[in-house]
Design an enzyme around this catalytic site. Structure first.
Site, mmCIF file in Angstrom:
data_model
loop_
_atom_site.group_PDB
_atom_site.id
_atom_site.type_symbol
_atom_site.label_atom_id
_atom_site.label_comp_id
_atom_site.label_asym_id
_atom_site.label_seq_id
_atom_site.Cartn_x
_atom_site.Cartn_y
_atom_site.Cartn_z
ATOM 1 N N LYS A 172 0.865 -1.189 0.000
ATOM 2 C CA LYS A 172 0.000 0.000 0.000
ATOM 3 C C LYS A 172 0.896 1.232 0.000
ATOM 4 C CE LYS A 172 -4.283 1.382 -0.045
ATOM 5 N NZ LYS A 172 -5.208 0.994 -1.106
ATOM 6 N N SER B 216 -8.392 0.057 -4.927
ATOM 7 C CA SER B 216 -8.612 0.379 -3.522
ATOM 8 C C SER B 216 -10.112 0.573 -3.271
ATOM 9 C CB SER B 216 -7.798 1.607 -3.132
ATOM 10 O OG SER B 216 -7.596 1.660 -1.736
#
Length: 625
Positions: A229, A426
């Site tokens: 991430k 996401s």
């Protein structure tokens, strides 16, 4: 003092008393002077107001003219001229001045993808259209890699279904434009032009040095598993982490393989040879591109008259055929009027960053607004299936969950298909996973199943840079969470929230994709994937664009023989919203100046400060084509 008395006596003898001793005017004269000044000021205000009114009237009249162009005519033997005078965008917009460049008041028509696809489909069966001339010369363009791929696929379908020609000509070809041009029967280039065939590059801006200079300190909270991430890395690192470099290299390689395969198939060149040519840009010059087979001819544009005449089977003609632009032709194609009472497939758009609340700015997906729109199509008996077009890099975890819930309720009653655009990552994947099926373009950036929390400590910057200090009182230890530097207890609170969101996210994906949670955790960790890889890994169901998703929705609803496509979009906002939009668009002009480029980092810091909390974004990249 003596000099003052002598001067006063001399003035009196000359019959001119000094001004400080002159007799004041009468009250009528003073009133007259006041009214003259008042009326002059009133006239100035009225004139200014009239000028402002006429100015905006002129602007609005220009807008009306640009939004309601004259109806073009299509003559027999016409050629559809795709010159990118229009900006081909993912979704329609209710922004009343989206087509206006406020720096020049020039207009660039926005052409939504669905309208573009309808125009090309109509042109394929229109006997007045002989073919397509792909000539990039306008001020518009294409928003996003997935739209580039979908337009290319539509051109290939046009050739296959109609048997008509597609010819491309360019003075210079960017790599993206050349990828599009290879959908044509033949590709031509100007003798002094250039072809940028060099491979893909993905680069990220890092802001840690700026933060250090400003005295800002970013604290990041990620689950241990979310090492990919990387959306937070620009604020805590000066270069890519090993995990981010790994995923971005794999993403670039996958997208490059897609482009290589498509161009190789179209041009009849071995992919390995195309890759070798890109290494040294050996096909940059027109004669080099011709020698290696990347183009079919090197001519000035006047030479294209004979090419088009031959393609249209009129070799005796020495003139350009009548052209009709893509935007003008699209304006003639009415949406689904053939079956006015047919069952409907509603296309709903999630285009932009996902934000909390409702009634956001243009380019944002407001959680409450999109959930409300999904509820509306769910309760509409005329709508038999829904296609959600997702073009979003993510955003608020809370807003994503609000939309997810609306998707779950919709899926329980009607078929729901997701069509992924350039981004569906996401939060964009969060809202996609409940669908009955996910259709992705090969160049889509998707996945990034992960979460992070972000906290910006500004106290040091305020103290050292501006001399501002902060103090206060509180009733409980956590009362100032979010407004004061984090304590160890505050960090534990942030991690609790982050871990819960990640657990919820992965379980939503497991349920929506019918995968074991363990398998989802292997694919998650915040890692991004290309559309091709997502299909291979089970994160998507089919390869294709918006048209493919609509066809799949029709099959799921068992209405493939007869249906209408409608777009669930907002109408134009109120008159007051027009001026709000003008203000926002005017501010964007700064971005085109040198000052605007220097302020880019500052704006990024502002954006980051607004995102404090638990959010989900894919890593921002820049593709160099």
């Amino acid at each position: 003092m003596l000099l003052g008395k002598i001067e006063y006596i001399c003035l009196l003898r000359a019959g001119r008393p000094p001004s400080c001793f002159r007799v004041p005017r009468s009250q009528s004269e003073q009133r007259m002077k006041f009214w003259k000044a008042f009326l002059a000021a009133l006239l100035a205000v009225a004139a200014g107001g009239l000028f402002s009114f006429l100015f905006w009237l002129f602007v609005l009249a220009g807008l009306a003219g640009s939004l309601s162009p004259s109806v073009p005519s299509v003559k027999p033997g016409s050629v559809l001229h795709i010159d990118f005078a229009e900006l081909i965008s993912d979704s329609p917009t209710s922004d009343p001045i989206a087509s206006v460049d406020l720096s020049t008041f020039a207009t660039v028509r926005r052409l939504p993808l669905l309208q573009t696809l309808r125009a090309l489909e109509a042109a394929a069966s229109d006997p007045r259209i002989d073919g397509i001339y792909l000539r990039a010369e306008g001020m518009g363009g294409i928003e996003g890699t997935a739209l580039l791929e979908e337009l290319r696929g539509a051109l290939v379908d046009f050739r296959r279904k109609s048997g008509k020609f597609v010819v491309a000509y360019g003075e210079s070809y960017s790599q993206g434009l050349y990828y599009l041009a290879t959908a044509a029967d033949a590709v031509y280039i100007q003798p002094e032009g250039a072809l940028a065939w060099c491979g893909l590059s993905m680069r990220t801006l890092f802001y840690k040095g700026l933060f250090d200079r400003l005295g800002l300190r970013a604290e990041v909270f990620r689950p241990t598993a979310c090492r990919y991430k990387s959306a937070v890395e620009p604020y805590i690192l000066s270069e890519m982490s090993d995990a981010n470099r790994e995923q971005m290299q794999a993403l670039a390689d996958s997208m490059w393989e897609t482009i290589l395969a498509a161009v190789a198939g179209a041009r009849g060149i071995d992919p390995a040879e195309l890759d070798r040519l890109a290494d040294g840009m050996e096909a940059m010059l027109p004669e080099e591109a011709l020698r290696h087979g990347l183009v079919d001819g090197v001519v000035y544009e006047d030479g294209m008259r004979k090419v088009l005449a031959m393609m249209a089977d009129r070799p005796e003609s020495d003139e350009f055929p009548p052209f009709v632009t893509l935007g003008d032709y699209a304006a003639l194609v009415l949406p689904d009027t053939e079956h006015p009472g047919a069952p409907q497939i509603a296309v709903v758009y999630a285009d932009g960053a996902i934000v909390d609340g409702g009634t956001g700015r243009y380019g944002e997906v407001c959680g409450l607004d999109l959930a409300r729109r999904l509820d509306e199509v769910r309760s509409d008996p005329a709508v038999r299936a829904v296609v959600l077009r997702v073009n979003s890099p993510g955003g608020s975890a809370l807003a994503s969950d609000v939309i997810w819930r609306a998707m779950e309720q919709l899926r329980a009653e009607k078929p729901v298909i997701v069509s992924m655009g350039s981004y569906a990552a996401s939060g964009g994947y969060y809202i996609s996973c409940p669908a009955d099926a996910i259709v992705t373009d090969r160049l889509t950036l998707t996945g990034s199943i992960g979460v992070y929390g972000l906290y910006i400590d500004t106290e040091e910057a305020l103290r050292d840079k501006l001399g501002i200090t902060v103090d206060g009182v509180k009733t409980n230890p956590m009362a100032d969470l979010g407004t004061a530097p984090l304590t160890a207890a505050g960090r534990r609170v942030m991690m609790r929230g982050v871990d819960k969101v990640y657990d919820t996210f992965t379980h939503h994906v497991a349920r929506g994709r019918n995968l074991p949670v363990e398998r989802v955790l292997e694919l998650a960790g915040g890692r991004v994937w290309s559309g091709s890889d997502a299909l291979r890994l089970g994160l998507a169901d089919a390869e294709g664009g918006l048209a493919c998703a609509i066809a799949l929705a029709a099959d799921k609803a068992e209405i493939a023989e007869r249906y209408r496509v409608v777009e669930a979009v907002d109408g134009p906002d109120t008159f007051a919203a027009l001026f709000s939009t003008l203000f926002v668009r005017a501010k964007s002009l700064v971005a085109r100046t040198e000052l605007g480029s220097l302020m880019g980092g500052y704006r990024k810091v502002q954006e980051l400060a607004r995102q404090q909390g638990v959010v989900m974004y894919e890593p921002r990249t820049f593709l160099i084509e």
